[in-house]
Design a protein around this motif. Structure first.
Motif, PDB file in Angstrom:
ATOM      1  N   UNK A 147      36.882  -8.086 -43.915  1.00 43.03           N
ATOM      2  CA  UNK A 147      38.063  -7.278 -43.645  1.00 43.03           C
ATOM      3  C   UNK A 147      37.990  -5.882 -44.232  1.00 43.03           C
ATOM      4  N   UNK A 176      33.039  -4.610 -44.111  1.00 47.32           N
ATOM      5  CA  UNK A 176      32.233  -4.509 -42.899  1.00 47.32           C
ATOM      6  C   UNK A 176      32.852  -3.579 -41.866  1.00 47.32           C
ATOM      7  N   UNK A 177      34.161  -3.422 -41.923  1.00 44.32           N
ATOM      8  CA  UNK A 177      34.828  -2.680 -40.865  1.00 44.32           C
ATOM      9  C   UNK A 177      34.997  -1.196 -41.181  1.00 44.32           C
ATOM     10  N   UNK A 178      34.627  -0.805 -42.380  1.00 44.59           N
ATOM     11  CA  UNK A 178      34.898   0.582 -42.780  1.00 44.59           C
ATOM     12  C   UNK A 178      33.767   1.541 -42.438  1.00 44.59           C
ATOM     13  N   UNK A 179      34.111   2.786 -42.390  1.00 42.73           N
ATOM     14  CA  UNK A 179      33.150   3.829 -42.023  1.00 42.73           C
ATOM     15  C   UNK A 179      31.965   3.860 -42.988  1.00 42.73           C
TER      16      UNK A 179
END
Lengths: 236, 236
Positions: free
Chosen positions: B116, B119-122
DNA sequence: GTATATTGGTGAGTATAACTCACTAAAAAT
DNA sequence: ATTTTTAGTGAGTTATACTCACCAATATAC
């Protein structure tokens, strides 16, 4: 008079104002991402103050959820119609995979919001967006069920797991594209996913029964040919 | 003296302090999630002030990444060893799927952070955690490659896509469990995923070549029967 | 043993952004 | 014309990531 900030207050009806806020919010969320998006900027684009937005939406988060809800409504559009035109479980499965990839391809920024900011949060489960997402993915589960009923798909496959492998797989695979890196080959991926799901990765071996039958036929043919030619007698 | 807040200042070496902060951060991040976790609380648990943490970590986010990095180090432990004990591409694939599910099952809170918040961040792409994750998933890709080389798996499967369908599928499917809803049947899921991936969902049909052979045989049989019986002549 | 340098630790402060609320004025209802 | 309703305001409040000038304990130099 022409000073920056000097402006005429515009009063709109509730519906129109809500629609405007949703549109501006969608723009800002897509451009900046949820965190970096400031409610004050959404307000500024509409030439209103922050407080006005809180008149219509309880929180920044509710605003995000409402934006995504509206998008889902758009997506549902013609799924039923498109599906009606395709026969065969495998073809219908391919269509759904293709359409989903198409959506990701066309709306990467909204997908990013959905995957990153909405789907992963505590309040998602039970929300309206959740319900709409379920309805969306249910199309796929229904197609799989049909396939089982018509005998095209095996009856022992866990449908929910397969659904998650398809949507989860697409999400993972498309992530780079969603973040603005690289391309997304919609057609190629739809083919490959359908192939993997339907046929697996193991090399095809003959079904045991059919293999035996072929063997039996081969033996008979051989025997017959020997009789027909009648050249030599086979030793028992 | 016994007033709340009256305390003795403890000076630790850099290494020990960093280790302590990482442990406390891991605890707080797991309990509250990244957003809701306050750096001040992490500090409070160690009986130090916020500023001390910023002495060793540039930002709250770097702290999160370091926590996850440490976890990955733990995970790598004995993957090679475990794999060495299993032969056959399908069995090795099953092992990796099972081990991954086991990790999700044993560390749902850390998985949640990973999926959450990280992995999803820039900043994930290109980070050290990213490198470690690649190394982790590479085990699977290598096993698939071996399977192709030994002829157990088809040579035309897109490995990266398959990897994403497996890890993405598991992530999607385990999400409810990760969020504290329901259970996770590690053994059952590992079996099902291996089955779907290896054999697909389509009912087994004869490989095309075998089908053709059957057809050929049927024609020969027909011809032979006609000749043998020699009762009537076929009209051209 | 005393002076100096290094470094672990402090706590007051800044900046930003979500959210609140008492109030104003335009429009609608009476 | 008066009252009620409601769209909109703007000046707060609060929470929290992050900074910085400074302090004091320990190690090092003499």
């Amino acid at each position: 008079m022409s000073r920056a900030g000097a402006r005429k207050i515009v009063r709109l009806g509730r519906e129109q104002r809500v629609a405007d806020i949703l549109q501006a919010a969608r723009d800002v969320f897509c451009e900046k991402g949820y965190e970096a998006a400031a409610v004050s900027e959404i307000a500024a684009r509409l030439d209103i103050v922050e407080g006005t937005i809180y008149k219509y939406f309880e929180s920044k988060r509710e605003l995000l959820l409402k934006v995504l809800e509206h998008w889902y409504e758009e997506l549902f559009g013609d799924y039923e119609r498109d599906l009606a035109g395709v026969a065969g479980a495998r073809q219908r499965l391919h269509l759904l995979v293709w359409r989903h990839l198409r959506s990701v391809h066309d709306y990467p920024l909204l997908c990013r919001l959905m995957f990153r900011e909405v789907r992963a949060e505590q309040d998602y489960h039970g929300s309206t967006v959740y319900a709409k997402n379920r309805r969306y993915t249910q199309f796929l589960v229904d197609v799989l069920k049909e396939g089982v009923e018509t005998g095209e798909f095996r009856a022992d496959i866990p449908l929910a797991l397969l659904r998650d492998m398809i949507y989860g797989g697409i999400e993972h695979h498309a992530w780079n594209f969603i973040c603005g890196r690289g391309e997304l080959d919609v057609d190629g991926l739809a083919e490959q996913i359908t192939l993997i799901v339907c046929n697996g990765i193991a090399v095809q071996r003959p079904a045991t029964d059919l293999g035996r039958e072929t063997q039996r036929l081969s033996q008979i043919v051989d025997r017959m040919e020997r009789k027909l030619s009648a050249r030599s007698k086979s030793t028992k």
